[in-house]
Scaffold this active site. Sequence first.
Site, PDB file in Angstrom:
ATOM      1  N   ASP A  49       0.785  -1.273   0.047  1.00  8.78           N
ATOM      2  CA  ASP A  49      -0.075   0.007   0.046  1.00  8.78           C
ATOM      3  C   ASP A  49       0.734   1.214  -0.026  1.00  8.78           C
ATOM      4  O   ASP A  49       2.135   1.241   0.275  1.00  8.78           O
ATOM      5  CB  ASP A  49      -0.895  -0.053   1.386  1.00  8.78           C
ATOM      6  CG  ASP A  49      -2.527   0.813   1.014  1.00  8.78           C
ATOM      7  OD1 ASP A  49      -2.068   1.657   0.022  1.00  8.78           O
ATOM      8  OD2 ASP A  49      -3.394   0.593   1.416  1.00  8.78           O
TER       9      ASP A  49
HETATM   10  C1  BGC Z   1      -4.914   3.200  -0.115  1.00  9.27           C
HETATM   11  C2  BGC Z   1      -5.312   2.155  -1.180  1.00  9.27           C
HETATM   12  C3  BGC Z   1      -4.996   2.626  -2.373  1.00  9.27           C
HETATM   13  C4  BGC Z   1      -3.366   3.514  -2.577  1.00  9.27           C
HETATM   14  C5  BGC Z   1      -2.967   3.818  -3.960  1.00  9.27           C
HETATM   15  C6  BGC Z   1      -3.799   4.238  -0.323  1.00  9.27           C
HETATM   16  O1  BGC Z   1      -3.772   4.968   0.512  1.00  9.27           O
HETATM   17  O2  BGC Z   1      -4.944   2.450   1.032  1.00  9.27           O
HETATM   18  O3  BGC Z   1      -6.378   1.479  -1.227  1.00  9.27           O
HETATM   19  O4  BGC Z   1      -4.840   1.647  -3.455  1.00  9.27           O
HETATM   20  O5  BGC Z   1      -3.442   4.190  -1.569  1.00  9.27           O
HETATM   21  O6  BGC Z   1      -3.820   5.146  -4.348  1.00  9.27           O
END
Ligand code: BGC
Length: 749
Positions: free
Chosen positions: A290
């Site tokens: 993440d």
């Molecule tokens: C979120 C994810 C997301 C990622 C990319 C993160 O802050 O938890 O769900 O896919 O950002 O944008």
Amino acid sequence: MMEKNAIERKIRELLAKMTLEEKAGQLQQCGPSLVGAFEVSFEELLDMMFDGRISKEEFDRLMSGAKQDFHEDDIRAGRIGSFNGIGDAATANRLQKIAVEETRLGIPLIYGYDVIHGFRTVTPIPLAESCAWEPGLWERTGRLAAEEATAAGVHMTFAPMVDVAKDARWGRVSEGAGEDVLLNGDYGAAKVRGFQGDDLTREDAMAACVKHFAAYGACEAGRDYNRVDMSLQKLWDEYLPSYKACIEAGARAVMPAFNDINGVPCSANEWLLRDVLRKDWGFDGMTVSDANAIAECVNHGIAADKRDAARQCLRAGVDMDMTSNSYIEHVQELVESGELEESVLDEAVADILRVKFEMDLFEHPYRTSEEREADAMLTQEARALAREAAVKSMVLLKNEDAPSGLPEGNSGNKKILPLAPDARLGIFGRLAADRGQMTGAWAVGANPDDCLSILDACRERGISYRYLDGADNPEGLSTKKRILEIAEESDVFLAVIGEDKEESGEAASRASITLKDSDIQLVKDLLEVGKAQGKPVVAVLFNGRPLAMPWLAESADAILEAWHPGVEAGPAILDVLFGDANPSGKLTTTFPYASGQCPMYYAHMNTGRPGGKSKFTSKYLDTPLEPVYPFGFGLSYTTFAYENLSVEKTEDGFHVSVTVKNTGSRAGEEIVQCYVQDVAGSRVRPVKELKGYKKIPLAPGEERRVEFELPSEKLGFYSREGTYVVEPGEFRIYVGGNSRDVLEAGVIL
Ligand code: BGC
């Protein structure tokens, strides 16, 4: 697709040619950075705005002068394997050309993007769409999202999110399919099929990155990013199966969650990422951290610094580093110093190359063009599907008898809804006019101007309406005076209330999930005038989570839960209010009485003292035991009756059947739900678990026998070690139109 062995051979050949830096480069996912207009980092700039050092206007001014840096020299040097957040064909193709033509080995980039509920054609938020209980629909909207997003250059979506979410305080309940593990699994698997299609080499196939592995929805106190601490049995039974369903559906990527589980952050969790995901479930795709999660292992307090975090996460099985730069900065020296085996690095690179080969990116690195992009977006068919999905997502929560004098709608059942075609509306509340709010959280590719509000739809349909938005009031009249004025020209009041899109989604947890005071006051004023003048008050709710709203449930004359419905919000709401469509959605999440009841969910365990009338039982002093609206609940413009539940033993489990009859005067669809309780297990079991559901159309007066097969493999639970056990003994089978109002039968396995 290239044959499996051929792919593995190509991977080996490439690995043999790659330098350590190029290998680390494949693990690097970065986003375009903003540069040029400010001297501090973007994060610092954000902080400056939040702590008041600069105003929002100053922030916007600086941002408007910022340029994007696509790190082209790093691409050229083979130091980037993937981008996050590029959603236009021209940029995608331009950067891909650098990767393919100007790097030593010509390895193509893979583009990831958050396509959560539609790309340009925004469909309802996942929580809403799950209320349709319709895998075929979920797959179709997934396909639509892929067609649009891939036309814009996207190869992989960071979706579906299948985090079972039982705590309505958590803002991200909006991004998944609610509180039930079976529904989350079905929803996720359907999305994977929709996104990926059946051939990954097609230009419109979008790889699915299932997230957030695992149990992110169980963050303590519903506070985003918080810890998760739970027994392994609970993890196996209630949280892991939804991710597994997506892997079985063929998802090619997995994103470890931000949270820790029992003390180990998911990004550094070898047990989760290697033992469960790869060894047990046979996953051989790629994992993507993440955002910044690898570096955040330092904040978790499990890594000494970014270098240590890089070593731990790579060893644990995180292949790609989303935007923390930990791998690109440290992996080469970790291998050179002998702290990390090169074979661990090679495995991660191989996982990423495998997906790139499977998608045929080496042969067809440019999967779109600006022409395709221009033609793909927001077509008539796409809008029609968005409208269908929005209609099917809505849940009718309340519908009282119509007061005399209200023009009669087409249901013939003398309820407030549906409204007569010529009913005049008095519309109240900012959200009735605010197009930008209709998308809900996580709609990165959206354009607010594409959305149709309730007012837009009224104009389009030629509905007679008066609107009070609260702001436009030159004479300074009190709200009540203005309501009185509007009442003269309306038959029914619509109170359009709820949450803004920023109030759910990531980093949007709420300790109190009640309605806003201003919304309650508005409904009170409307009710006062409405009662005196015979105008019913219909609440239309926009929200990304269940709300604790016992007062509204008690007082409003009708309530339509519209969630955040997407680009076709207004037309879909009018379809339901005016009865062109008969609502069939059922809640996939419990609506509690009070925030303090969270987490509240139907599939809870019993205690030794189940809540009851006597004092020393499991309950609250100040709140009823039951929710306001139970899981599975939703009304229709017709009524359904259940009878003759029968359960027969089969060779290996049960055969359940029940008669469902449409007892009203118009056609409708009913979502028939089948629950099971293991009465006395070797471990405490939930009071009810959803094991099957069927959505069936019934004409007025029509009845149908609805059947469910419950093989014993659906009736067991997991041991601490993750072994699935099925225990013989007594089971109770419940069937009904929601989790509370059910027929019941006992049976022995
Ligand atoms: C979120 C994810 C997301 C990622 C990319 C993160 O802050 O938890 O769900 O896919 O950002 O944008």
